[in-house]
Design a protein around this motif. Structure first.
Motif, PDB file in Angstrom:
ATOM      1  N   UNK A  48       0.696  -1.210   0.209  1.00  0.00           N
ATOM      2  CA  UNK A  48       0.155   0.386   0.555  1.00  0.00           C
ATOM      3  C   UNK A  48       0.949   1.364   0.461  1.00  0.00           C
ATOM      4  N   UNK A  49       2.795   1.671  -0.110  1.00  0.00           N
ATOM      5  CA  UNK A  49       2.984   2.791  -0.058  1.00  0.00           C
ATOM      6  C   UNK A  49       4.407   1.783   0.774  1.00  0.00           C
ATOM      7  N   UNK A  50       4.594   3.110   0.975  1.00  0.00           N
ATOM      8  CA  UNK A  50       6.368   3.437   1.930  1.00  0.00           C
ATOM      9  C   UNK A  50       5.977   4.032   2.646  1.00  0.00           C
ATOM     10  N   UNK A  51       6.194   3.546   3.771  1.00  0.00           N
ATOM     11  CA  UNK A  51       6.298   4.963   5.170  1.00  0.00           C
ATOM     12  C   UNK A  51       7.193   4.474   6.177  1.00  0.00           C
ATOM     13  N   UNK A  52       7.122   5.471   7.198  1.00  0.00           N
ATOM     14  CA  UNK A  52       9.116   5.731   7.908  1.00  0.00           C
ATOM     15  C   UNK A  52       7.798   5.254   9.495  1.00  0.00           C
ATOM     16  N   UNK A  53       8.859   4.562   9.964  1.00  0.00           N
ATOM     17  CA  UNK A  53       9.040   3.773  11.541  1.00  0.00           C
ATOM     18  C   UNK A  53       9.802   4.947  12.292  1.00  0.00           C
ATOM     19  N   UNK A  54       9.483   4.806  13.563  1.00  0.00           N
ATOM     20  CA  UNK A  54       9.701   5.108  14.424  1.00  0.00           C
ATOM     21  C   UNK A  54       9.099   4.387  15.774  1.00  0.00           C
ATOM     22  N   UNK A  55      10.327   4.384  16.790  1.00  0.00           N
ATOM     23  CA  UNK A  55      10.062   4.125  18.056  1.00  0.00           C
ATOM     24  C   UNK A  55      10.248   3.424  19.634  1.00  0.00           C
ATOM     25  N   UNK A  56      10.003   3.337  19.876  1.00  0.00           N
ATOM     26  CA  UNK A  56      10.796   2.912  21.464  1.00  0.00           C
ATOM     27  C   UNK A  56      10.298   1.560  21.893  1.00  0.00           C
ATOM     28  N   UNK A  57      11.286   1.054  23.053  1.00  0.00           N
ATOM     29  CA  UNK A  57      10.153  -0.002  23.842  1.00  0.00           C
ATOM     30  C   UNK A  57       9.196   1.090  24.536  1.00  0.00           C
ATOM     31  N   UNK A  58       7.739   0.108  25.143  1.00  0.00           N
ATOM     32  CA  UNK A  58       7.133   1.357  26.387  1.00  0.00           C
ATOM     33  C   UNK A  58       8.110   1.427  27.401  1.00  0.00           C
ATOM     34  N   UNK A  59       8.866   0.635  27.889  1.00  0.00           N
ATOM     35  CA  UNK A  59       9.641   1.192  28.993  1.00  0.00           C
ATOM     36  C   UNK A  59      10.742   1.880  29.165  1.00  0.00           C
ATOM     37  N   UNK A  60      11.061   2.648  27.958  1.00  0.00           N
ATOM     38  CA  UNK A  60      12.402   3.479  27.577  1.00  0.00           C
ATOM     39  C   UNK A  60      11.722   4.062  29.180  1.00  0.00           C
ATOM     40  N   UNK A  61      13.157   5.120  29.073  1.00  0.00           N
ATOM     41  CA  UNK A  61      12.766   6.020  29.674  1.00  0.00           C
ATOM     42  C   UNK A  61      12.229   7.675  28.739  1.00  0.00           C
ATOM     43  N   UNK A  62      12.563   6.940  27.538  1.00  0.00           N
ATOM     44  CA  UNK A  62      11.891   8.854  26.650  1.00  0.00           C
ATOM     45  C   UNK A  62      10.725   8.017  25.823  1.00  0.00           C
ATOM     46  N   UNK A  63       9.996   7.566  26.546  1.00  0.00           N
ATOM     47  CA  UNK A  63       8.844   6.508  25.072  1.00  0.00           C
ATOM     48  C   UNK A  63       7.636   8.136  25.432  1.00  0.00           C
ATOM     49  N   UNK A  64       8.558   9.506  26.975  1.00  0.00           N
ATOM     50  CA  UNK A  64       7.136  10.312  26.628  1.00  0.00           C
ATOM     51  C   UNK A  64       7.737  10.642  25.258  1.00  0.00           C
ATOM     52  N   UNK A  65       8.531  10.697  24.704  1.00  0.00           N
ATOM     53  CA  UNK A  65       8.699  11.522  23.844  1.00  0.00           C
ATOM     54  C   UNK A  65       7.741  11.282  22.497  1.00  0.00           C
ATOM     55  N   UNK A  66       7.183  10.029  22.424  1.00  0.00           N
ATOM     56  CA  UNK A  66       6.176   9.014  21.578  1.00  0.00           C
ATOM     57  C   UNK A  66       4.864   9.695  21.687  1.00  0.00           C
ATOM     58  N   UNK A  67       4.241  10.208  22.529  1.00  0.00           N
ATOM     59  CA  UNK A  67       3.940  10.139  23.070  1.00  0.00           C
ATOM     60  C   UNK A  67       3.281  11.769  23.113  1.00  0.00           C
ATOM     61  N   UNK A  68       4.588  12.602  22.870  1.00  0.00           N
ATOM     62  CA  UNK A  68       4.668  13.201  22.702  1.00  0.00           C
ATOM     63  C   UNK A  68       3.800  14.867  21.114  1.00  0.00           C
TER      64      UNK A  68
END
Length: 268
Positions: A48-68
């Motif tokens: 269906x196309x090309x996507x850019x995926x970025x992520x962190x483990x849910x217990x990573x100390x900076x996972x709040x940046x995903x929410x932000x």
């Protein structure tokens, strides 16, 4: 310090399956060098196309940046790539963005990218802070100013990116800003100031020449000299802390640029 990178193929099979519910079958993956604060940073090619995926483990100390990043994305039309979806499953927090065709910005003198970056900073300067939880510039920099009162010079209601690393700027027909985990609310001229340091660090720009590019952003021309001077000194202190006693070559380059700008501001 960069986060340890994990190969997309090493994600749990359940995570792959959840991604394919959004994208259809995966055809191939393409690791990227960008996203130093992400454990996963990959372009995926699907039916269906090309996507850019970025992520962190849910217990990573900076996972709040995903929410932000997920919260700020709806307010960044024409400034950043579109966020398509967020996936939280089996211990991972992933964001999927529109994949961009372009290159990391070239900040060296004479680069045609410079005018495109300035245009994007002008658009960003007209974007007010949305009504979501954001860091505040005066709080982030309070520990680095010479006088407590100087921090208030950075306060404001403009939305800021604050990390104008050229790897966070993808240039095609226009320049788009990525990696919004440190989005901040503050004075509208601050991002132009952050850009000054990266321009000097790119080589070939004197502090005066870098400030001339900053002047392409209208808010910069309204900034008080006292505020610019305090901001330059605060950032020199920030980079002193980041560098520590034995900085790597990348950090040493930014530290030298920040020191050079601060010295220039103290002499004008």
């Amino acid at each position: 310090m960069a986060t340890t990178r994990i190969a997309f193929e090493d994600l749990p099979a359940t995570v792959h399956a959840a991604i394919e519910e959004h994208t259809g079958p995966l055809l191939r993956t393409e690791p990227t060098s960008a996203g130093l604060n992400s454990e996963i940073s990959t372009r995926i090619h699907t039916a269906t196309g090309i996507y850019y995926i970025k992520g962190l483990r849910s217990d990573h100390r900076r996972v709040w940046t995903q929410r932000r990043e997920a919260e700020i994305a709806p307010y960044l039309h024409g400034i950043a790539p579109a966020l398509l979806w967020r996936l939280e499953t089996d211990g991972w927090d992933l964001l999927a963005f529109q994949a961009l065709d372009g290159h990391h910005a070239d900040y060296t003198p004479g680069s045609p990218d410079l005018s495109k970056v300035a245009a994007t900073l002008r658009r960003l300067g007209r974007t007010p802070c949305p009504d979501i939880e954001l860091l505040r510039a005066e709080q982030r920099l309070h520990a680095y100013v010479a006088q407590d009162s100087h921090a208030e010079l950075f306060a404001g209601t403009a939305l800021l990116h604050t990390d104008l690393n050229n790897e966070n700027v993808i240039v095609g027909e226009q320049a788009l800003l990525v990696d919004w985990g440190w989005a901040t609310c503050g004075a509208p001229w601050l991002d132009a100031g952050y850009w000054v340091i990266w321009l000097i660090a790119a080589g070939g720009h004197t502090p005066q020449a870098a400030e001339e590019w900053a002047g392409c952003v209208p808010a910069w021309r309204t900034a008080p000299d006292e505020g610019i001077n305090a901001f330059a000194q605060a950032n020199a202190n920030v980079w002193e802390e980041i560098a520590g006693p034995a900085p790597d070559s990348w950090t040493a380059r930014l530290l030298q640029a920040a020191r050079q700008w601060s010295a220039y501001r103290s002499a004008v």
